[in-house]
Write an enzyme that holds these catalytic residues in place. Sequence first.
Site, PDB file in Angstrom:
ATOM      1  N   CYS A 270       0.841  -1.208   0.000  1.00  0.00           N
ATOM      2  CA  CYS A 270       0.000   0.000   0.000  1.00  0.00           C
ATOM      3  C   CYS A 270       0.871   1.251   0.000  1.00  0.00           C
ATOM      4  O   CYS A 270       0.908   2.013  -0.955  1.00  0.00           O
ATOM      5  CB  CYS A 270      -0.868   0.039   1.262  1.00  0.00           C
TER       6      CYS A 270
HETATM    7  N1  SAJ Z   1       7.029   2.142   8.566  1.00  0.00           N
HETATM    8  C1  SAJ Z   1       8.076   2.929   9.004  1.00  0.00           C
HETATM    9  N2  SAJ Z   1       7.844   3.843   9.991  1.00  0.00           N
HETATM   10  C2  SAJ Z   1       6.597   3.984  10.557  1.00  0.00           C
HETATM   11  C3  SAJ Z   1       5.549   3.171  10.085  1.00  0.00           C
HETATM   12  C4  SAJ Z   1       5.782   2.256   9.104  1.00  0.00           C
HETATM   13  O1  SAJ Z   1       9.195   2.816   8.513  1.00  0.00           O
HETATM   14  O2  SAJ Z   1       6.445   4.820  11.453  1.00  0.00           O
HETATM   15  C5  SAJ Z   1       7.254   1.178   7.475  1.00  0.00           C
HETATM   16  C6  SAJ Z   1       6.878  -0.237   7.826  1.00  0.00           C
HETATM   17  O3  SAJ Z   1       7.976  -0.922   8.380  1.00  0.00           O
HETATM   18  C7  SAJ Z   1       6.472  -0.804   6.472  1.00  0.00           C
HETATM   19  C8  SAJ Z   1       5.897   0.389   5.739  1.00  0.00           C
HETATM   20  O4  SAJ Z   1       6.406   1.550   6.404  1.00  0.00           O
HETATM   21  O5  SAJ Z   1       7.609  -1.277   5.790  1.00  0.00           O
HETATM   22  C9  SAJ Z   1       4.374   0.444   5.752  1.00  0.00           C
HETATM   23  O6  SAJ Z   1       3.988   0.261   7.083  1.00  0.00           O
HETATM   24  P1  SAJ Z   1       2.467   0.594   7.592  1.00  0.00           P
HETATM   25  O7  SAJ Z   1       2.526   0.645   9.085  1.00  0.00           O
HETATM   26  O8  SAJ Z   1       1.927   1.751   6.884  1.00  0.00           O
HETATM   27  O9  SAJ Z   1       1.683  -0.740   7.275  1.00  0.00           O
HETATM   28  P2  SAJ Z   1       0.960  -1.203   5.956  1.00  0.00           P
HETATM   29  O10 SAJ Z   1       1.773  -1.035   4.743  1.00  0.00           O
HETATM   30  O11 SAJ Z   1       0.474  -2.569   6.277  1.00  0.00           O
HETATM   31  O12 SAJ Z   1      -0.244  -0.180   5.821  1.00  0.00           O
HETATM   32  C10 SAJ Z   1      -1.530  -0.623   6.103  1.00  0.00           C
HETATM   33  C11 SAJ Z   1      -2.446   0.404   5.484  1.00  0.00           C
HETATM   34  N3  SAJ Z   1      -3.797  -0.077   5.551  1.00  0.00           N
HETATM   35  C12 SAJ Z   1      -4.575   0.087   4.472  1.00  0.00           C
HETATM   36  O13 SAJ Z   1      -4.184   0.584   3.427  1.00  0.00           O
HETATM   37  C13 SAJ Z   1      -5.969  -0.355   4.610  1.00  0.00           C
HETATM   38  C14 SAJ Z   1      -2.359   1.709   6.256  1.00  0.00           C
HETATM   39  O14 SAJ Z   1      -3.367   2.619   5.786  1.00  0.00           O
HETATM   40  C15 SAJ Z   1      -2.570   1.463   7.717  1.00  0.00           C
HETATM   41  O15 SAJ Z   1      -2.529   2.701   8.434  1.00  0.00           O
HETATM   42  C16 SAJ Z   1      -1.449   0.555   8.199  1.00  0.00           C
HETATM   43  O16 SAJ Z   1      -1.662  -0.707   7.511  1.00  0.00           O
HETATM   44  C17 SAJ Z   1      -1.524   0.323   9.696  1.00  0.00           C
HETATM   45  O17 SAJ Z   1      -1.807   1.316  10.405  1.00  0.00           O
HETATM   46  O18 SAJ Z   1      -1.221  -0.799  10.096  1.00  0.00           O
END
Ligand code: SAJ
Length: 431
Positions: A270
Site C-alpha cells: 500500500c
Molecule cells: N514504517 C516505518 N515507519 C513507521 C511506520 C511504518 O518505517 O512509522 C514502514 C513499515 O515498516 C512498512 C511500511 O512503512 O515497511 C508500511 O507500514 P504501515 O505501518 O503503513 O503498514 P501497511 O503497509 O500494512 O499499511 C496498512 C495500510 N492499511 C490500508 O491501506 C488499509 C495503512 O493505511 C494502515 O494505516 C497501516 O496498515 C496500519 O496502520 O497498520
Amino acid sequence: MGLLERFEDGSAPLGVVGLGYVGLPLAVEMAKAGHHVIGFDISDEKVAHVNAGESYIPDVPAAELAALVKAGTIEATTDFQRAREVDGLVVCVPTPLNRMKEPDTSFMEAAAHSIAPYLHPDMLVTLESTTYPGTTEEIIQPILEAGGLKVGTDLFLAFSPERVDPGNPVYQTRNTPKVVGGVTPRCTQHAVAMYSGFIDHIVPVTSTRAAEMTKLLENIFRCVNIALMNELLQVSERMGINIWEVVDAAKTKPFGFMPFYPGPGLGGHCIPIDPFYLSWKAREYDFHTEFIELAGKVNENMPYYVVKRLMESLNTHHKSLAGSRVLLLGVAYKADIDDMRESPAIRIAELMLDRSAEVLYHDPWVPSFLVRGSEIPHVELTEEALAGVDAVVVVTDHSNVDYHAVVRAAPLILDTRNVLKGFDGSKVVRL
Ligand code: SAJ
C-alpha cells in the site's frame, strides 16, 4: 421489492470479485449478515479452497468459513456469468505499479470486462481497489455501460476504499468505518444501503473521486510522515542526536502530534505504491506532487543508507563489507507478519551482494527469502551462528525473537528499528 429494500432486509444476493485479503473477509461479513454470497476469482485454487471451507487468509478463521460454506451461504466460482445472479457486486482486485512506477489498472479493467456482459437492471457495483481519482468514472463506468445499462438509472456504481489492515487485532472488516462515494446521489444511496447491512459505520461522500482521494490521503499521509522521519534520522545522526529518543519525547505531547519512526525503507503493498497513483494522475492536470516525489526519494534511499551505516560500523571493527558474513534479522516488510511485498530487506540484500558480502537471514515468519532468483541461506539463531557472522542487521523487529541472545553472541548489530533500545554498548549500533 426494490433493490434498496433487498439490501436492507438482507435478501439481496451479493458477489465479491477477487477473493484476497480484502475480498474474502468482505464475503464472510456479507454472508454472516444473511446474504447469499458468490465469490468470483480467476484462481481455480482459491475457488477450490473456499468451496472446501479452507481459509488461506489469516484474518478469516477456517471454521467460520467452513460453516458458511456448509450452510450454503457462501460459494465461489470462476464462472463470471453467475454475476447475473447477484444484486450487488464488489470488486476487490490488485492495483500495483508497473516497472515505470505507473498505475497498472489492468486487473480492474479485466474484472470490469468479466462482469459487464452479465449486469442486469437494478444492480449495484462498487470498486474497492485503491486507485487514482477518476478511475471509477473514466475507466470502469464506460466498460459497465457498454451493454446499454445507464449508471444512475438502471445501474448503480460507487467507489468504496478498502481499509483492511491484515492481522490487526482490533479493526477488522465489520468495525472499520467505510467511506462510500457514488457516481450519482442514488448510487451513493444504494452503496450506503448495501454496506450498512454488514459494516457498522458508513461514511458517505459526494463523489467517487472524493472516495478515491480519501484512501490516497490516508496512505500518502503515512508515506510522507515516514519519509520525514527518515530525513530527520539522517540529520540527527550527523548531529550526534538519538532520533528515537527524540520521537519518544515528542510523543508525550498529548495533542497535535502523531509518532512515526525512521526505518530501513518502505515496504508493503500500500504505502510505497498508493502515493504514485496520485502523482501519476496529477500530471494530467499539470500538477507535480513534489511532497510525494520527495517522500518517495527519501524512502527509496533508506536501503542505501542502511548499507552505508553497516559499512561504517564494520570499519570501526577494521572490517570491510566485502567478504563479511552478514545476517539479516527479520526480512518481512513489517513486524509480526509474513508478507515480503516491497520489503526493504530485498534491496538491502541486493546492495550487500553487489558489495561482495555473504548474506544470511533469519525470520521466524518467512521460510524462504529469494533475492534475484537465488535463495538466501536461512540460519537458526544459535550462539554459534551468531558468533560466526561479522554483523547482524535488524531489518524487521519481529517480537518472537530472543534479542538478548543476539546481543550476547553477535560481534556487531546494526539495529534499524530501535528494537534493542536499552541494550547499550559498542557492538549495538542504532540507525
Ligand atoms: N514504517 C516505518 N515507519 C513507521 C511506520 C511504518 O518505517 O512509522 C514502514 C513499515 O515498516 C512498512 C511500511 O512503512 O515497511 C508500511 O507500514 P504501515 O505501518 O503503513 O503498514 P501497511 O503497509 O500494512 O499499511 C496498512 C495500510 N492499511 C490500508 O491501506 C488499509 C495503512 O493505511 C494502515 O494505516 C497501516 O496498515 C496500519 O496502520 O497498520
